[in-house]
Motif scaffolding. Structure first.
Motif, PDB file in Angstrom:
ATOM      1  N   UNK A 187     -40.885 -60.256 -35.464  1.00 47.46           N
ATOM      2  CA  UNK A 187     -40.454 -60.817 -37.068  1.00 47.46           C
ATOM      3  C   UNK A 187     -38.962 -60.761 -36.696  1.00 47.46           C
ATOM      4  N   UNK A 188     -38.916 -58.783 -37.443  1.00 52.36           N
ATOM      5  CA  UNK A 188     -37.347 -57.684 -38.105  1.00 52.36           C
ATOM      6  C   UNK A 188     -36.595 -58.098 -36.693  1.00 52.36           C
ATOM      7  N   UNK A 189     -36.702 -57.664 -35.535  1.00 49.14           N
ATOM      8  CA  UNK A 189     -36.173 -56.963 -35.027  1.00 49.14           C
ATOM      9  C   UNK A 189     -35.420 -58.367 -34.102  1.00 49.14           C
ATOM     10  N   UNK A 190     -36.116 -59.082 -34.106  1.00 51.48           N
ATOM     11  CA  UNK A 190     -35.924 -60.997 -33.622  1.00 51.48           C
ATOM     12  C   UNK A 190     -34.471 -61.331 -34.318  1.00 51.48           C
ATOM     13  N   UNK A 191     -35.345 -61.401 -36.002  1.00 57.93           N
ATOM     14  CA  UNK A 191     -34.012 -61.905 -36.597  1.00 57.93           C
ATOM     15  C   UNK A 191     -32.899 -61.598 -37.105  1.00 57.93           C
ATOM     16  N   UNK A 195     -31.793 -64.541 -33.659  1.00 55.32           N
ATOM     17  CA  UNK A 195     -33.041 -65.163 -32.996  1.00 55.32           C
ATOM     18  C   UNK A 195     -33.583 -65.934 -34.137  1.00 55.32           C
ATOM     19  N   UNK A 196     -35.169 -66.678 -34.187  1.00 55.15           N
ATOM     20  CA  UNK A 196     -35.751 -67.451 -34.957  1.00 55.15           C
ATOM     21  C   UNK A 196     -37.383 -66.738 -34.512  1.00 55.15           C
ATOM     22  N   UNK A 197     -38.439 -66.881 -35.917  1.00 58.02           N
ATOM     23  CA  UNK A 197     -39.352 -66.056 -35.986  1.00 58.02           C
ATOM     24  C   UNK A 197     -40.667 -66.745 -36.914  1.00 58.02           C
ATOM     25  N   UNK A 198     -41.755 -66.680 -35.820  1.00 57.72           N
ATOM     26  CA  UNK A 198     -42.964 -67.455 -37.433  1.00 57.72           C
ATOM     27  C   UNK A 198     -43.765 -66.672 -37.480  1.00 57.72           C
ATOM     28  N   UNK A 199     -44.472 -65.872 -38.196  1.00 64.07           N
ATOM     29  CA  UNK A 199     -45.375 -64.956 -38.418  1.00 64.07           C
ATOM     30  C   UNK A 199     -46.575 -65.292 -38.590  1.00 64.07           C
ATOM     31  N   UNK A 200     -47.358 -64.647 -37.768  1.00 65.08           N
ATOM     32  CA  UNK A 200     -48.916 -65.613 -38.148  1.00 65.08           C
ATOM     33  C   UNK A 200     -49.921 -63.671 -38.557  1.00 65.08           C
ATOM     34  N   UNK A 201     -50.242 -63.289 -39.514  1.00 65.93           N
ATOM     35  CA  UNK A 201     -51.053 -62.484 -40.048  1.00 65.93           C
ATOM     36  C   UNK A 201     -51.626 -62.206 -38.922  1.00 65.93           C
ATOM     37  N   UNK A 208     -48.833 -48.288 -38.293  1.00 67.05           N
ATOM     38  CA  UNK A 208     -47.196 -47.794 -37.769  1.00 67.05           C
ATOM     39  C   UNK A 208     -46.701 -48.773 -37.628  1.00 67.05           C
ATOM     40  N   UNK A 209     -47.366 -50.303 -37.837  1.00 61.43           N
ATOM     41  CA  UNK A 209     -47.091 -51.932 -37.344  1.00 61.43           C
ATOM     42  C   UNK A 209     -46.474 -52.020 -38.734  1.00 61.43           C
ATOM     43  N   UNK A 210     -46.418 -51.196 -39.650  1.00 61.75           N
ATOM     44  CA  UNK A 210     -46.528 -51.929 -40.993  1.00 61.75           C
ATOM     45  C   UNK A 210     -44.638 -51.561 -41.487  1.00 61.75           C
ATOM     46  N   UNK A 211     -44.089 -52.061 -42.030  1.00 61.88           N
ATOM     47  CA  UNK A 211     -42.615 -52.483 -41.855  1.00 61.88           C
ATOM     48  C   UNK A 211     -42.295 -51.155 -43.370  1.00 61.88           C
ATOM     49  N   UNK A 212     -41.875 -50.300 -43.308  1.00 62.13           N
ATOM     50  CA  UNK A 212     -41.648 -48.930 -44.264  1.00 62.13           C
ATOM     51  C   UNK A 212     -40.464 -49.213 -45.281  1.00 62.13           C
ATOM     52  N   UNK A 213     -39.968 -50.588 -45.320  1.00 61.24           N
ATOM     53  CA  UNK A 213     -39.410 -51.279 -45.620  1.00 61.24           C
ATOM     54  C   UNK A 213     -39.408 -52.562 -46.327  1.00 61.24           C
ATOM     55  N   UNK A 214     -38.982 -52.890 -47.679  1.00 58.07           N
ATOM     56  CA  UNK A 214     -39.407 -54.709 -47.907  1.00 58.07           C
ATOM     57  C   UNK A 214     -39.303 -55.039 -47.224  1.00 58.07           C
ATOM     58  N   UNK A 215     -39.890 -56.316 -46.955  1.00 59.80           N
ATOM     59  CA  UNK A 215     -38.714 -57.388 -45.819  1.00 59.80           C
ATOM     60  C   UNK A 215     -38.485 -58.548 -46.662  1.00 59.80           C
ATOM     61  N   UNK A 216     -37.347 -58.924 -45.805  1.00 60.11           N
ATOM     62  CA  UNK A 216     -37.033 -60.493 -47.045  1.00 60.11           C
ATOM     63  C   UNK A 216     -38.015 -61.367 -45.940  1.00 60.11           C
ATOM     64  N   UNK A 217     -38.474 -62.577 -47.304  1.00 63.37           N
ATOM     65  CA  UNK A 217     -39.738 -63.819 -46.925  1.00 63.37           C
ATOM     66  C   UNK A 217     -38.643 -64.771 -46.219  1.00 63.37           C
ATOM     67  N   UNK A 218     -37.108 -64.753 -46.550  1.00 66.35           N
ATOM     68  CA  UNK A 218     -36.307 -65.381 -46.248  1.00 66.35           C
ATOM     69  C   UNK A 218     -35.833 -65.919 -44.308  1.00 66.35           C
ATOM     70  N   UNK A 219     -35.510 -66.077 -43.478  1.00 66.60           N
ATOM     71  CA  UNK A 219     -35.095 -66.933 -41.851  1.00 66.60           C
ATOM     72  C   UNK A 219     -36.409 -66.858 -41.124  1.00 66.60           C
ATOM     73  N   UNK A 220     -37.404 -66.112 -41.908  1.00 64.83           N
ATOM     74  CA  UNK A 220     -38.506 -66.811 -40.864  1.00 64.83           C
ATOM     75  C   UNK A 220     -40.095 -67.111 -41.686  1.00 64.83           C
ATOM     76  N   UNK A 221     -41.033 -67.708 -40.631  1.00 67.24           N
ATOM     77  CA  UNK A 221     -42.147 -68.656 -41.580  1.00 67.24           C
ATOM     78  C   UNK A 221     -42.971 -68.135 -40.900  1.00 67.24           C
ATOM     79  N   UNK A 222     -43.753 -67.915 -42.129  1.00 68.94           N
ATOM     80  CA  UNK A 222     -45.184 -67.387 -42.363  1.00 68.94           C
ATOM     81  C   UNK A 222     -46.658 -68.420 -41.706  1.00 68.94           C
ATOM     82  N   UNK A 223     -47.309 -68.388 -41.567  1.00 64.91           N
ATOM     83  CA  UNK A 223     -48.155 -69.464 -41.053  1.00 64.91           C
ATOM     84  C   UNK A 223     -49.636 -68.673 -41.450  1.00 64.91           C
ATOM     85  N   UNK A 224     -50.734 -69.259 -41.762  1.00 60.75           N
ATOM     86  CA  UNK A 224     -52.151 -68.531 -41.953  1.00 60.75           C
ATOM     87  C   UNK A 224     -52.773 -68.446 -40.685  1.00 60.75           C
TER      88      UNK A 224
END
Length: 233
Positions: A187-191, A195-201, A208-224
């Protein structure tokens, strides 16, 4: 909320591990086996901390994947056991690694039906990282290879990696959409390259894949769940 149907998306990239098929669960099982193997030497907490430290240290050398993880288990065990490190410990760690490589590829969440629908409108590619041989082995086992216009196995999934991919596909950044389960890699490097991104947790995330800094929720879609992407593309 963004709706990509009204944008000029031409190519959709899907992450592989824990987006299309089960992966992280197998690493957790291996970590548990590693802790059981060395239980007489240290607590599980100490063993897990040491293993993670060695894994991260070795990423630049081994990259991501089961083979590097197995070598890191071996190194961590040697550091923990010292002179007590034995052939039986080494043999068991190799067995754990080989068992991981032989795990079945279990598809997630109606994956094949989703890919079939998405490729009617877009070029669909696979964008993953890790060991080249292992990723291609999993793809072949998955039976999904025929759905992808292009297969990209990256070293890190960095901004530079995504820029090269977009250039190789002869796209403007805004014409590319990435779908994956890692904020840090998918998500982050793509934005950041436009480019565009959809996050599917996924239910499990390697630390190691958890961001060390707070991630803005704008700019991508999160789905369940993965099938929810069909509402937006």
């Amino acid at each position: 909320m963004k709706d990509f149907k009204n944008q000029n998306i031409k190519v959709i990239g899907f992450d592989a591990d824990d987006t299309l098929w089960v992966n992280e669960n197998y690493f957790r099982e291996a970590e548990s086996a590693f802790c059981q193997l060395l239980a007489e030497y240290q607590s599980s907490e100490v063993l897990m901390k040491k293993l993670y430290e060695v894994e991260v240290k070795n990423l630049e050398l081994y990259g991501f994947g089961i083979k590097g993880f197995t070598l890191s288990m071996m190194e961590a065990a040697l550091e923990i056991c010292g002179l007590n490190f034995s052939a039986s410990i080494s043999t068991e760690i190799i067995r754990i690694g080989k068992e991981m490589l032989d795990k079945p590829v279990v598809l997630l969440d109606q994956v094949e039906d989703i890919l079939r629908k998405v490729r009617k409108t877009y070029r669909v590619i696979l964008v993953t990282k890790g060991d080249l041989l292992d990723q291609h082995r999993k793809l072949e086992k998955s039976g999904l290879e025929g759905y992808f216009h292009h297969i990209e196995v990256m070293n890190k999934k960095s901004e530079a990696d995504y820029r090269r991919l977009v250039s190789h596909l002869d796209l403007y950044p805004e014409e590319f959409l990435m779908i994956g389960n890692s904020l840090k890699s998918d998500i982050i490097p793509v934005l950041n390259i436009g480019s565009n991104a959809i996050y599917v947790p996924y239910e499990i995330t390697w630390q190691h894949e958890v961001p060390t800094e707070e991630v803005l929720t704008e700019g991508y879609i999160q789905v369940e769940a993965l099938h929810d992407i069909l509402r937006y593309i």
